[in-house]
Design a protein around this motif. Structure first.
Motif, PDB file in Angstrom:
ATOM      1  N   CYS A 129       0.855  -1.183   0.000  1.00 53.33           N
ATOM      2  CA  CYS A 129       0.000   0.000   0.000  1.00 53.33           C
ATOM      3  C   CYS A 129       0.892   1.234   0.000  1.00 53.33           C
ATOM      4  O   CYS A 129       1.742   1.380   0.879  1.00 53.33           O
ATOM      5  CB  CYS A 129      -0.895  -0.006   1.225  1.00 53.33           C
ATOM      6  SG  CYS A 129      -1.852   1.519   1.426  1.00 53.33           S
ATOM      7  N   LYS A 130       0.698   2.127  -0.970  1.00 46.94           N
ATOM      8  CA  LYS A 130       1.554   3.315  -1.031  1.00 46.94           C
ATOM      9  C   LYS A 130       1.175   4.351   0.023  1.00 46.94           C
ATOM     10  O   LYS A 130       1.953   5.236   0.321  1.00 46.94           O
ATOM     11  CB  LYS A 130       1.536   3.930  -2.430  1.00 46.94           C
ATOM     12  CG  LYS A 130       0.263   4.614  -2.849  1.00 46.94           C
ATOM     13  CD  LYS A 130       0.412   5.182  -4.251  1.00 46.94           C
ATOM     14  CE  LYS A 130      -0.868   5.846  -4.712  1.00 46.94           C
ATOM     15  NZ  LYS A 130      -0.770   6.315  -6.093  1.00 46.94           N
ATOM     16  N   ILE A 131       0.007   4.218   0.639  1.00 47.73           N
ATOM     17  CA  ILE A 131      -0.401   5.124   1.719  1.00 47.73           C
ATOM     18  C   ILE A 131       0.155   4.672   3.063  1.00 47.73           C
ATOM     19  O   ILE A 131       0.723   5.443   3.813  1.00 47.73           O
ATOM     20  CB  ILE A 131      -1.947   5.226   1.812  1.00 47.73           C
ATOM     21  CG1 ILE A 131      -2.539   5.758   0.505  1.00 47.73           C
ATOM     22  CG2 ILE A 131      -2.385   6.074   3.002  1.00 47.73           C
ATOM     23  CD1 ILE A 131      -2.161   7.184   0.169  1.00 47.73           C
ATOM     24  N   HIS A 132       0.006   3.374   3.364  1.00 45.03           N
ATOM     25  CA  HIS A 132       0.389   2.853   4.678  1.00 45.03           C
ATOM     26  C   HIS A 132       1.772   2.201   4.701  1.00 45.03           C
ATOM     27  O   HIS A 132       2.315   1.947   5.771  1.00 45.03           O
ATOM     28  CB  HIS A 132      -0.658   1.847   5.169  1.00 45.03           C
ATOM     29  CG  HIS A 132      -2.014   2.456   5.306  1.00 45.03           C
ATOM     30  ND1 HIS A 132      -2.347   3.334   6.305  1.00 45.03           N
ATOM     31  CD2 HIS A 132      -3.122   2.343   4.535  1.00 45.03           C
ATOM     32  CE1 HIS A 132      -3.596   3.726   6.164  1.00 45.03           C
ATOM     33  NE2 HIS A 132      -4.093   3.141   5.089  1.00 45.03           N
ATOM     34  N   GLY A 133       2.322   1.891   3.520  1.00 40.52           N
ATOM     35  CA  GLY A 133       3.658   1.315   3.457  1.00 40.52           C
ATOM     36  C   GLY A 133       3.758  -0.098   3.997  1.00 40.52           C
ATOM     37  O   GLY A 133       4.798  -0.482   4.536  1.00 40.52           O
ATOM     38  N   VAL A 134       2.699  -0.889   3.861  1.00 40.34           N
ATOM     39  CA  VAL A 134       2.704  -2.278   4.320  1.00 40.34           C
ATOM     40  C   VAL A 134       2.225  -3.197   3.207  1.00 40.34           C
ATOM     41  O   VAL A 134       1.515  -2.780   2.300  1.00 40.34           O
ATOM     42  CB  VAL A 134       1.807  -2.479   5.571  1.00 40.34           C
ATOM     43  CG1 VAL A 134       2.333  -1.696   6.750  1.00 40.34           C
ATOM     44  CG2 VAL A 134       0.365  -2.109   5.277  1.00 40.34           C
ATOM     45  N   LYS A 135       2.600  -4.468   3.298  1.00 42.44           N
ATOM     46  CA  LYS A 135       2.141  -5.472   2.347  1.00 42.44           C
ATOM     47  C   LYS A 135       0.691  -5.811   2.678  1.00 42.44           C
ATOM     48  O   LYS A 135       0.347  -6.016   3.833  1.00 42.44           O
ATOM     49  CB  LYS A 135       3.017  -6.720   2.416  1.00 42.44           C
ATOM     50  CG  LYS A 135       2.732  -7.722   1.328  1.00 42.44           C
ATOM     51  CD  LYS A 135       3.790  -8.808   1.327  1.00 42.44           C
ATOM     52  CE  LYS A 135       3.566  -9.794   0.222  1.00 42.44           C
ATOM     53  NZ  LYS A 135       3.890  -9.258  -1.098  1.00 42.44           N
ATOM     54  N   VAL A 136      -0.162  -5.856   1.653  1.00 41.50           N
ATOM     55  CA  VAL A 136      -1.586  -6.111   1.855  1.00 41.50           C
ATOM     56  C   VAL A 136      -2.049  -7.257   0.960  1.00 41.50           C
ATOM     57  O   VAL A 136      -1.299  -7.754   0.133  1.00 41.50           O
ATOM     58  CB  VAL A 136      -2.424  -4.842   1.570  1.00 41.50           C
ATOM     59  CG1 VAL A 136      -2.107  -3.761   2.584  1.00 41.50           C
ATOM     60  CG2 VAL A 136      -2.182  -4.338   0.161  1.00 41.50           C
ATOM     61  N   SER A 137      -3.303  -7.659   1.123  1.00 43.93           N
ATOM     62  CA  SER A 137      -3.889  -8.707   0.294  1.00 43.93           C
ATOM     63  C   SER A 137      -5.319  -8.316  -0.052  1.00 43.93           C
ATOM     64  O   SER A 137      -5.795  -7.254   0.334  1.00 43.93           O
ATOM     65  CB  SER A 137      -3.880 -10.049   1.036  1.00 43.93           C
ATOM     66  OG  SER A 137      -4.874 -10.065   2.036  1.00 43.93           O
ATOM     67  N   THR A 138      -6.015  -9.195  -0.754  1.00 42.81           N
ATOM     68  CA  THR A 138      -7.403  -8.917  -1.157  1.00 42.81           C
ATOM     69  C   THR A 138      -8.351  -8.847   0.033  1.00 42.81           C
ATOM     70  O   THR A 138      -9.469  -8.379  -0.102  1.00 42.81           O
ATOM     71  CB  THR A 138      -7.907  -9.993  -2.132  1.00 42.81           C
ATOM     72  OG1 THR A 138      -7.814 -11.269  -1.501  1.00 42.81           O
ATOM     73  CG2 THR A 138      -7.088  -9.992  -3.412  1.00 42.81           C
ATOM     74  N   SER A 139      -7.929  -9.311   1.206  1.00 42.75           N
ATOM     75  CA  SER A 139      -8.787  -9.298   2.389  1.00 42.75           C
ATOM     76  C   SER A 139      -8.781  -7.956   3.109  1.00 42.75           C
ATOM     77  O   SER A 139      -9.599  -7.726   3.986  1.00 42.75           O
ATOM     78  CB  SER A 139      -8.332 -10.383   3.376  1.00 42.75           C
ATOM     79  OG  SER A 139      -8.376 -11.640   2.759  1.00 42.75           O
TER      80      SER A 139
END
Length: 82
Positions: free
Chosen positions: A21-31
């Motif tokens: 996520c370019k806003i939060h700077g963390v790896k994310v998924s579809t969930s």
């Protein structure tokens, strides 16, 4: 954080190619979803048999049941835009 249907990171313009996520700077998924969610402008929310590239074709997973308005887990968009 609110829970919303369809507002997953995969539909968000803030999702980068490396699934970060370019806003939060963390790896994310579809969930995942969040209050900074911004829907991708090119996304069409019309997933059903008639908008599936496999509809009435040899790769349709459910050829005897497929019909307009229905959706299965093998849905593939006819046109994808990035």
């Amino acid at each position: 954080m609110s829970i919303r249907i369809g507002n997953s990171c995969v539909n968000c313009e803030n999702l980068m190619e490396n699934e970060n996520c370019k806003i939060h700077g963390v790896k994310v998924s579809t969930s995942y979803t969040c209050d900074s969610f911004e829907m991708k402008a090119a996304l069409k929310n019309d997933p059903n048999c008639t908008s599936c590239a496999r509809y009435e074709g040899p790769t349709c997973a459910n050829p005897q049941k497929a019909a307009p308005g229905m959706l299965c887990s093998h849905w593939a968009p006819q046109n994808a835009q990035a």
